[in-house]
Design an enzyme around this catalytic site. Structure first.
Site, PDB file in Angstrom:
ATOM      1  N   LYS A 142       0.807  -1.231   0.000  1.00  0.00           N
ATOM      2  CA  LYS A 142       0.000   0.000   0.000  1.00  0.00           C
ATOM      3  C   LYS A 142       0.837   1.277   0.000  1.00  0.00           C
ATOM      4  CE  LYS A 142      -3.221  -1.207  -0.769  1.00  0.00           C
ATOM      5  NZ  LYS A 142      -3.443  -1.964  -2.036  1.00  0.00           N
ATOM      6  N   THR A 172       2.853   0.619  -4.929  1.00  0.00           N
ATOM      7  CA  THR A 172       3.448  -0.468  -5.720  1.00  0.00           C
ATOM      8  C   THR A 172       2.866  -0.537  -7.135  1.00  0.00           C
ATOM      9  OG1 THR A 172       3.301  -1.658  -3.623  1.00  0.00           O
ATOM     10  CG2 THR A 172       4.112  -2.884  -5.542  1.00  0.00           C
ATOM     11  N   TRP A 215       1.511   1.702  -8.964  1.00  0.00           N
ATOM     12  CA  TRP A 215       1.976   2.835  -9.769  1.00  0.00           C
ATOM     13  C   TRP A 215       3.423   2.620 -10.203  1.00  0.00           C
ATOM     14  CZ3 TRP A 215       2.790   8.486  -7.630  1.00  0.00           C
ATOM     15  CH2 TRP A 215       2.874   9.373  -8.709  1.00  0.00           C
ATOM     16  N   HIS A 264       7.353  -7.607  -2.008  1.00  0.00           N
ATOM     17  CA  HIS A 264       7.027  -6.917  -0.757  1.00  0.00           C
ATOM     18  C   HIS A 264       7.951  -7.387   0.372  1.00  0.00           C
ATOM     19  CE1 HIS A 264       3.612  -4.637  -1.977  1.00  0.00           C
ATOM     20  NE2 HIS A 264       2.725  -5.606  -2.009  1.00  0.00           N
ATOM     21  N   ARG A 312      -7.545   3.802  -5.289  1.00  0.00           N
ATOM     22  CA  ARG A 312      -8.500   4.460  -4.397  1.00  0.00           C
ATOM     23  C   ARG A 312      -8.353   5.969  -4.579  1.00  0.00           C
ATOM     24  NH1 ARG A 312      -9.380   5.930   1.095  1.00  0.00           N
ATOM     25  NH2 ARG A 312      -7.121   6.086   1.282  1.00  0.00           N
TER      26      ARG A 312
END
Ligand code: A3P
Length: 330
Positions: free
Chosen positions: A67, A70, A72, A136, A296
């Protein structure tokens, strides 16, 4: 109490069931390994990665705490690396047909595709353009073949984000993930997520330690680890992209600049552009999660709508205390 374990180099990871367990952050259980909370289901894949992943010399690994931007980063790096074959103006550009996570996959999430002989590339004939992969995993959990403690290693681009916005983004995303997995997260409040995040008990957490490890690596090995900030990328996307392309070994040429290629890539990868594509409005990812979940608000400072100033000050202090003396300001 089960003992936290260090990751063994060649990794037969110890039996996951012997590691400390955290089940309060839906939808999946976490186990603590090497000081980080990791999804339990991922541990076998981490072991597989250590056992068999062989990076190619010009691989580029995009690394992030979840979050943090990533999707982008994946879109920008993929579009930059593959612009010769897929100019950003192409109507059927892969990013117009596939979610960024389907263009650049996580090493640890598809171990069968990304580890072992099938991914081993002959070092004598490296592919050009660079292969772009993502992770990640914390820096300390990466195989030494990637970090370069064991040979050349690959180039790593890390994206870091304000922990408060990361937490807010993570809380919304977790609810969507839980719904997909039919796990009841209805009672998982933001305040509960806040407490867990402050304790470091969330996927990949503690967040600040994840960031700090890559920050320190970027200071030790600036030619190999590029440290980017989401907020700075929002402010200056084109110059961030140029920096990335240069680092990846494919800087924009004067004629590309004249033709506006960098700006076209920024446009293609913008939140509004990606969000409105059919594949991202109605498609789903490999986990069955709606692609729209990855897009979002995409702003800096949304935490103000979810945290009191006192909560923000408390988290800031935890992070400040943990990063003091490192030169990193989060
Ligand atoms: P918000 O939830 O704060 O809006 P990740 O890609 O690591 O899962 O991070 C998701 C966050 O990045 C979300 O933040 C999402 O809106 C934002 N994001 C996704 N695509 C983006 C883009 N193209 N540009 C800027 N932000 C983007």
């Amino acid at each position: 109490t089960p003992r936290d374990a260090d990751l063994d180099e060649t990794t037969t990871i110890v039996d996951p069931a012997s590691l400390p367990l955290e089940t309060r952050w839906p939808p999946f259980p976490l186990r603590r390994l090497g000081g980080f909370w990791m999804p339990e289901s991922l541990l076998p894949a981490v072991a597989a990665l250590h056992a068999s992943f062989v990076p190619a010399p010009n691989d580029v690994l995009l690394a992030s705490f979840p979050k943090s931007g990533t999707s982008w980063l994946k879109a920008l790096a993929f579009a930059a690396a593959n612009r010769a074959a897929h100019p950003p103006s192409d109507a059927d550009h892969p990013l117009r047909r596939r979610n960024p996570h389907d263009c650049v996959e996580f090493l640890e999430m598809s171990p069968d595709e990304h580890t072992g002989a099938d991914i081993a590339v002959d070092a004598a004939s490296p592919p050009s353009p660079p292969r772009v992969l993502a992770t990640h995993l914390p820096y300390s959990m990466l195989p030494k073949r990637i970090t370069g403690d064991d040979g050349e290693g690959c180039r790593i681009i890390y994206i870091c984000r304000d922990p408060k916005d990361t937490l807010v983004s993570f809380w919304f995303f977790s609810k969507k993930m839980a719904a997909t997995m039919a796990v009841d997260a209805g009672t998982f409040t933001f305040n509960e997520a806040f407490e867990l995040f402050c304790d470091g008990n969330c996927t990949g957490g503690p967040q600040w330690r994840h960031v700090l490890e890559y920050w320190e690596a970027s200071r030790r090995r600036p030619g190999k680890v590029l440290f980017l900030r989401y907020e700075e990328m929002l402010r200056r996307p084109a110059s961030s992209l140029r920096k990335m392309a240069e680092f990846m070994g494919c800087p924009f040429t004067a004629s590309e600049e004249e033709a506006g290629v960098a700006d076209a890539i920024v446009e293609l990868c913008s939140l509004d552009e990606l969000r409105n594509l059919e594949v991202n409005r109605n498609g789903t990812d490999v986990l069955g999660l709606k692609n729209e979940s990855y897009f979002r608000k995409g702003i800096a400072g949304d935490w103000r709508n979810h945290m009191t100033p006192a909560m923000a000050a408390r988290l800031d202090k935890i992070v400040d205390d943990a990063t003091r003396g490192s030169g990193l300001s989060l």
